[in-house]
Design a protein around this motif. Sequence first.
Motif, PDB file in Angstrom:
ATOM      1  N   VAL A   1      91.239  41.342 -33.076  1.00 31.33           N
ATOM      2  CA  VAL A   1      89.994  41.054 -33.780  1.00 31.33           C
ATOM      3  C   VAL A   1      89.995  39.599 -34.239  1.00 31.33           C
ATOM      4  N   TYR A   2      89.288  38.766 -33.477  1.00 30.53           N
ATOM      5  CA  TYR A   2      89.071  37.387 -33.876  1.00 30.53           C
ATOM      6  C   TYR A   2      87.702  37.290 -34.547  1.00 30.53           C
ATOM      7  N   ILE A   3      87.233  36.080 -34.758  1.00 30.52           N
ATOM      8  CA  ILE A   3      86.063  35.846 -35.603  1.00 30.52           C
ATOM      9  C   ILE A   3      84.852  36.661 -35.170  1.00 30.52           C
ATOM     10  N   GLU A   4      84.470  36.561 -33.908  1.00 27.01           N
ATOM     11  CA  GLU A   4      83.234  37.207 -33.466  1.00 27.01           C
ATOM     12  C   GLU A   4      83.336  38.726 -33.475  1.00 27.01           C
ATOM     13  N   ARG A   5      84.529  39.261 -33.427  1.00 29.99           N
ATOM     14  CA  ARG A   5      84.700  40.714 -33.366  1.00 29.99           C
ATOM     15  C   ARG A   5      84.852  41.356 -34.737  1.00 29.99           C
ATOM     16  N   LEU A   6      84.977  40.552 -35.783  1.00 29.57           N
ATOM     17  CA  LEU A   6      85.213  41.137 -37.106  1.00 29.57           C
ATOM     18  C   LEU A   6      84.082  42.046 -37.572  1.00 29.57           C
ATOM     19  N   PRO A   7      82.797  41.661 -37.442  1.00 26.64           N
ATOM     20  CA  PRO A   7      81.737  42.573 -37.898  1.00 26.64           C
ATOM     21  C   PRO A   7      81.788  43.945 -37.230  1.00 26.64           C
ATOM     22  N   ALA A   8      81.960  43.974 -35.909  1.00 28.71           N
ATOM     23  CA  ALA A   8      82.008  45.267 -35.205  1.00 28.71           C
ATOM     24  C   ALA A   8      83.234  46.064 -35.647  1.00 28.71           C
ATOM     25  N   PHE A   9      84.331  45.384 -35.872  1.00 35.81           N
ATOM     26  CA  PHE A   9      85.543  46.067 -36.330  1.00 35.81           C
ATOM     27  C   PHE A   9      85.320  46.725 -37.689  1.00 35.81           C
TER      28      PHE A   9
END
Length: 217
Positions: free
Chosen positions: A53-61
């Motif tokens: 989970v990098y920056i762009e994936r944090l919301p979905a995570f």
Amino acid sequence: MQYQAILFDLDDTLYDLRSYWRGRLHEALDAVLARYPHFERDALVHQAIREKVYIERLPAFLRAQGVDDEALIASAKSMFERDWFARLVLNDDAPATLRALRPRFKLGLVTNGPSRTQRPKIAQFGLDDYLDLLIVSEEVGVAKPDPAIFHMALEQLGVAPAQALYVGDSLEFDLPGADAAGMPFVWMNPRGEPFPEHLPRPLHEIQRLTELVALLG
């Protein structure tokens, strides 16, 4: 063997991405944990790292974990990405190691990843001052473990595979790629993790970059 060149991986080789990533996740998740106290911080961070989970994936995570406060999600993402590149630092022994090696060897970087993430790191670290060659996979259209990306580097440096070492941390990308290209591999293993028996053995294993200087005489 008289080596003429040393090629390096970037992430978790010249700097400690894993520790930096973990620390930034701890910061970003502070407000989330205050609002959702049933989460266990270390377990959540470990899961985020395991899922890359990098920056762009944090919301979905966060949504997948049941976080439904969109303002809080946006705030966590903003905290996570703030000054991401500006706060990165090389391993403490990297500059001295590169300075010690450069008079005797051609030095290069072969890193996987997009330009938008790898080039800012290269600039932040000032790697142009230390290295003769910088290859980012997105820019050349091929990525480790494909041996073609190693052959590109070797051709540009004018050395044969057996005359160059590759130093990297990844047993998934660095080791098989270097092995397929015919290059001796030095495993950067700062955490002392066990080596899987089914893989081809590296030439050497190191925990700190400065060990290369002694290793190469």
